[in-house]
Design a protein around this motif. Structure first.
Motif, PDB file in Angstrom:
ATOM      1  N   ALA A  55       0.823  -1.217   0.000  1.00 39.49           N
ATOM      2  CA  ALA A  55       0.000   0.000   0.000  1.00 39.49           C
ATOM      3  C   ALA A  55       0.851   1.258   0.000  1.00 39.49           C
ATOM      4  CB  ALA A  55      -0.931  -0.008   1.218  1.00 39.49           C
ATOM      5  N   PHE A  56       2.022   1.193   0.649  1.00 38.93           N
ATOM      6  CA  PHE A  56       2.919   2.351   0.733  1.00 38.93           C
ATOM      7  C   PHE A  56       3.563   2.655  -0.621  1.00 38.93           C
ATOM      8  CE2 PHE A  56       6.761   4.660   1.812  1.00 38.93           C
ATOM      9  CZ  PHE A  56       6.391   5.457   2.890  1.00 38.93           C
ATOM     10  N   ALA A  57       3.832   1.603  -1.386  1.00 40.21           N
ATOM     11  CA  ALA A  57       4.441   1.715  -2.722  1.00 40.21           C
ATOM     12  C   ALA A  57       5.755   2.497  -2.692  1.00 40.21           C
ATOM     13  CB  ALA A  57       3.461   2.353  -3.692  1.00 40.21           C
ATOM     14  N   PRO A  58       6.752   2.019  -1.940  1.00 40.27           N
ATOM     15  CA  PRO A  58       8.026   2.739  -1.845  1.00 40.27           C
ATOM     16  C   PRO A  58       8.925   2.494  -3.047  1.00 40.27           C
ATOM     17  CG  PRO A  58       8.134   0.742  -0.574  1.00 40.27           C
ATOM     18  CD  PRO A  58       6.734   0.796  -1.135  1.00 40.27           C
ATOM     19  N   ASP A  59       9.861   3.406  -3.255  1.00 37.44           N
ATOM     20  CA  ASP A  59      10.933   3.175  -4.223  1.00 37.44           C
ATOM     21  C   ASP A  59      12.076   2.393  -3.582  1.00 37.44           C
ATOM     22  OD1 ASP A  59       9.743   4.758  -6.354  1.00 37.44           O
ATOM     23  OD2 ASP A  59      10.267   6.513  -5.153  1.00 37.44           O
ATOM     24  N   ALA A  60      12.220   2.547  -2.269  1.00 40.96           N
ATOM     25  CA  ALA A  60      13.281   1.857  -1.532  1.00 40.96           C
ATOM     26  C   ALA A  60      12.769   1.466  -0.158  1.00 40.96           C
ATOM     27  CB  ALA A  60      14.519   2.731  -1.396  1.00 40.96           C
ATOM     28  N   VAL A  61      13.142   0.261   0.276  1.00 45.96           N
ATOM     29  CA  VAL A  61      12.784  -0.228   1.608  1.00 45.96           C
ATOM     30  C   VAL A  61      14.064  -0.552   2.364  1.00 45.96           C
ATOM     31  CG1 VAL A  61      11.725  -2.117   2.914  1.00 45.96           C
ATOM     32  CG2 VAL A  61      10.529  -1.138   0.948  1.00 45.96           C
ATOM     33  N   VAL A  62      14.167  -0.056   3.584  1.00 46.55           N
ATOM     34  CA  VAL A  62      15.320  -0.320   4.438  1.00 46.55           C
ATOM     35  C   VAL A  62      14.874  -1.215   5.586  1.00 46.55           C
ATOM     36  CG1 VAL A  62      17.116   0.677   5.890  1.00 46.55           C
ATOM     37  CG2 VAL A  62      16.333   1.911   3.854  1.00 46.55           C
ATOM     38  N   LEU A  63      15.442  -2.402   5.654  1.00 51.83           N
ATOM     39  CA  LEU A  63      15.122  -3.338   6.722  1.00 51.83           C
ATOM     40  C   LEU A  63      16.047  -3.074   7.906  1.00 51.83           C
ATOM     41  CD1 LEU A  63      14.793  -6.573   4.534  1.00 51.83           C
ATOM     42  CD2 LEU A  63      12.940  -5.099   5.370  1.00 51.83           C
ATOM     43  N   ALA A  64      15.528  -2.337   8.883  1.00 48.92           N
ATOM     44  CA  ALA A  64      16.259  -2.039  10.118  1.00 48.92           C
ATOM     45  C   ALA A  64      15.503  -2.691  11.269  1.00 48.92           C
ATOM     46  CB  ALA A  64      16.370  -0.526  10.316  1.00 48.92           C
ATOM     47  N   THR A  65      15.169  -3.959  11.071  1.00 52.66           N
ATOM     48  CA  THR A  65      14.243  -4.665  11.955  1.00 52.66           C
ATOM     49  C   THR A  65      14.897  -5.231  13.214  1.00 52.66           C
ATOM     50  OG1 THR A  65      14.556  -6.501  10.381  1.00 52.66           O
ATOM     51  CG2 THR A  65      12.517  -5.242  10.222  1.00 52.66           C
ATOM     52  N   GLY A  66      16.220  -5.136  13.324  1.00 43.37           N
ATOM     53  CA  GLY A  66      16.883  -5.446  14.575  1.00 43.37           C
ATOM     54  C   GLY A  66      17.032  -6.924  14.871  1.00 43.37           C
ATOM     55  N   SER A  67      17.173  -7.239  16.159  1.00 43.35           N
ATOM     56  CA  SER A  67      17.443  -8.605  16.599  1.00 43.35           C
ATOM     57  C   SER A  67      16.674  -8.923  17.868  1.00 43.35           C
ATOM     58  CB  SER A  67      18.949  -8.786  16.846  1.00 43.35           C
ATOM     59  OG  SER A  67      19.406  -7.860  17.821  1.00 43.35           O
ATOM     60  N   VAL A  68      16.563 -10.211  18.151  1.00 43.60           N
ATOM     61  CA  VAL A  68      15.867 -10.691  19.355  1.00 43.60           C
ATOM     62  C   VAL A  68      16.746 -11.740  20.031  1.00 43.60           C
ATOM     63  CG1 VAL A  68      13.541 -10.215  18.524  1.00 43.60           C
ATOM     64  CG2 VAL A  68      14.626 -12.395  17.947  1.00 43.60           C
ATOM     65  N   PRO A  69      16.518 -12.002  21.339  1.00 41.97           N
ATOM     66  CA  PRO A  69      17.338 -12.985  22.049  1.00 41.97           C
ATOM     67  C   PRO A  69      17.121 -14.401  21.517  1.00 41.97           C
ATOM     68  CG  PRO A  69      16.141 -11.559  23.578  1.00 41.97           C
ATOM     69  CD  PRO A  69      15.575 -11.304  22.225  1.00 41.97           C
ATOM     70  N   CYS A  70      18.144 -15.222  21.660  1.00 38.03           N
ATOM     71  CA  CYS A  70      18.025 -16.633  21.256  1.00 38.03           C
ATOM     72  C   CYS A  70      18.515 -17.529  22.387  1.00 38.03           C
ATOM     73  CB  CYS A  70      18.795 -16.912  19.974  1.00 38.03           C
ATOM     74  SG  CYS A  70      20.497 -16.296  19.955  1.00 38.03           S
ATOM     75  N   PRO A  71      17.633 -17.935  23.302  1.00 38.44           N
ATOM     76  CA  PRO A  71      18.046 -18.748  24.457  1.00 38.44           C
ATOM     77  C   PRO A  71      17.976 -20.257  24.190  1.00 38.44           C
ATOM     78  CG  PRO A  71      15.798 -17.974  24.748  1.00 38.44           C
ATOM     79  CD  PRO A  71      16.265 -17.457  23.428  1.00 38.44           C
ATOM     80  N   PRO A  72      19.093 -21.005  24.378  1.00 34.28           N
ATOM     81  CA  PRO A  72      19.075 -22.434  24.079  1.00 34.28           C
ATOM     82  C   PRO A  72      19.267 -23.369  25.289  1.00 34.28           C
ATOM     83  CG  PRO A  72      21.261 -21.580  23.712  1.00 34.28           C
ATOM     84  CD  PRO A  72      20.466 -20.514  24.419  1.00 34.28           C
ATOM     85  N   ILE A  73      19.059 -22.911  26.525  1.00 37.24           N
ATOM     86  CA  ILE A  73      19.426 -23.702  27.713  1.00 37.24           C
ATOM     87  C   ILE A  73      18.193 -24.351  28.343  1.00 37.24           C
ATOM     88  CG2 ILE A  73      20.326 -23.532  30.073  1.00 37.24           C
ATOM     89  CD1 ILE A  73      22.296 -21.515  29.124  1.00 37.24           C
ATOM     90  N   LYS A  74      18.362 -25.576  28.859  1.00 43.20           N
ATOM     91  CA  LYS A  74      17.293 -26.270  29.567  1.00 43.20           C
ATOM     92  C   LYS A  74      16.840 -25.447  30.772  1.00 43.20           C
ATOM     93  CE  LYS A  74      16.289 -30.610  32.006  1.00 43.20           C
ATOM     94  NZ  LYS A  74      16.859 -31.899  32.477  1.00 43.20           N
ATOM     95  N   GLY A  75      15.527 -25.295  30.910  1.00 43.28           N
ATOM     96  CA  GLY A  75      14.971 -24.540  32.034  1.00 43.28           C
ATOM     97  C   GLY A  75      14.949 -23.048  31.819  1.00 43.28           C
ATOM     98  N   ILE A  76      15.105 -22.615  30.567  1.00 45.45           N
ATOM     99  CA  ILE A  76      15.180 -21.176  30.287  1.00 45.45           C
ATOM    100  C   ILE A  76      13.918 -20.443  30.714  1.00 45.45           C
ATOM    101  CG2 ILE A  76      14.233 -21.227  27.940  1.00 45.45           C
ATOM    102  CD1 ILE A  76      17.394 -19.309  28.985  1.00 45.45           C
ATOM    103  N   GLU A  77      12.809 -21.194  30.857  1.00 44.74           N
ATOM    104  CA  GLU A  77      11.550 -20.552  31.276  1.00 44.74           C
ATOM    105  C   GLU A  77      11.620 -20.006  32.693  1.00 44.74           C
ATOM    106  OE1 GLU A  77      11.208 -24.990  32.157  1.00 44.74           O
ATOM    107  OE2 GLU A  77      11.953 -23.730  30.525  1.00 44.74           O
TER     108      GLU A  77
END
Length: 366
Positions: free
Chosen positions: A187-209
């Protein structure tokens, strides 16, 4: 008499001279962070100054002076010296004043209002493009929001606030509390799109909850108890742990590698570790976290397997880029140029955000 060292504000200069302590001040690293420091002071534009973070990106220490943990030789250091975390123009391989004008004034959509997105937007706007930043949270700044809380980050907070002011001072449209979807892009119809969407944590340990991601300390979603175990002793874990130690908690940092803050080096790492030791933090390098429980952490190191008691367990186990493939596909579908910046490329530090943002800004409609 002149003085040099850690001077990064006109207020500091004025106070030192007015009090009679010095006749003049000398600026070193600050002139890499902002070569126009003096001119901005003379013009009354102090709010535009990029104030040096003293992060040592430009010169981390010399191998000849005993910094044997530097990841390069003296010859490699000579090529490294002069880069800057907050000034993307430092050590550029080209003359920015010689850049040709863009082929057209493009309609640019920047997805994400962190430092990379803001730097891209500023650069693109300065080159004449029509720029919109869309940010899904209620404020600009991205992950640098933590600097509003952390007691040891006034310089980085100044940088974040300066970026926000500079965006506001330009003809850049900002939409907050808005999540970009493929339909939004079409809908925006841009000529250029910049993906500055960042990062999120990635926890891989048992019991991380049973644990909380470290940055939750700063956004008010977790209330820490007295005894804290920090799983992950990189810069984020160490610096957040130091903040908590200084504000009344007892922090133990658990790190698998041979040393904490391994991704840092030279003078900055030396100062950080000294500060952690001075504030009586417990550091456990060469230690593996086996499991997180409701009341502690099971670890293993040269002393065997043991359990550390904890009122609160935090983890700083790295980040992963947000998956923006659907947004990229939508952008290409409408024929837009696509640029990826900052943590959306790969999780990194502020210097990657500012440099990649600047380079994307100058490449739009190139």
């Amino acid at each position: 008499v002149g003085a040099v060292g850690g001077i990064n504000s006109p207020e500091m200069c004025e106070e030192a001279i007015a009090s009679g302590k010095v006749d003049f001040v000398i600026l070193g690293r600050q002139m890499l962070a902002d070569p126009n420091f003096a001119q901005k002071c003379m013009d009354g534009n102090e709010a535009q100054i990029r104030r040096c973070l003293r992060c040592y990106k430009c010169f981390p220490g010399s191998p000849e002076e005993g910094y044997d943990d530097l990841p390069f030789t003296s010859e490699e250091l000579a090529l490294y010296v002069g880069h800057c975390t907050i000034n993307p123009l430092a050590h550029l391989p080209f003359d920015p004043d010689a850049l040709p004008a863009p082929k057209k004034h493009a309609k640019v959509l920047v997805i994400g209002g962190g430092p990379a997105g803001m730097q891209t937007a500023m650069t693109a706007a300065d080159r004449g493009h029509q720029v919109t930043i869309v940010e899904k949270s209620d404020k600009l700044g991205g992950l640098l929001y933590f600097t509003d809380i952390d007691i040891d980050k006034p310089d980085l907070r100044n940088f974040k606030d300066m970026l926000i002011r500079e965006v506001e001072n330009r003809d850049i449209k900002v939409e907050l509390n808005t999540e970009v979807t493929p339909e939004y892009i079409k809908a925006f119809a841009p000529d250029a799109v910049v993906l500055a969407t960042g990062s999120v944590p990635c926890p891989p340990i048992k019991g991380i909850e049973h644990a909380h991601q470290t940055m939750a300390v700063y956004d008010g979603t977790v209330e820490c108890g007295k005894k804290i175990v920090m799983i992950g002793g990189g810069l984020v874990g160490c610096e957040t742990g130091l903040y908590l130690q200084k504000t009344g908690h007892e922090v133990t940092v658990v790190e698998m590698l041979d040393r904490v803050a391994n991704e840092s080096f030279g003078m900055y790492r030396e100062a950080l570790v000294w500060e952690m030791e001075k504030n009586n933090m417990t550091m456990l390098p060469k230690t593996k976290c086996l499991e997180i429980k409701a009341d502690g952490v099971v670890i293993e190191n040269a002393d065997g397997v043991q359990t550390l008691e904890a009122d609160t367990v935090l983890f700083a186990l790295g980040m992963k880029s947000v998956d923006a493939s659907a947004l990229e596909a939508a952008a290409k579908e409408v024929g837009a140029e696509v640029f990826t910046v900052g943590d959306a490329i790969k999780p990194g530090k502020v210097d990657q955000a500012t440099r990649s943002g600047y380079l994307a800004g100058v490449d739009i409609a190139k």
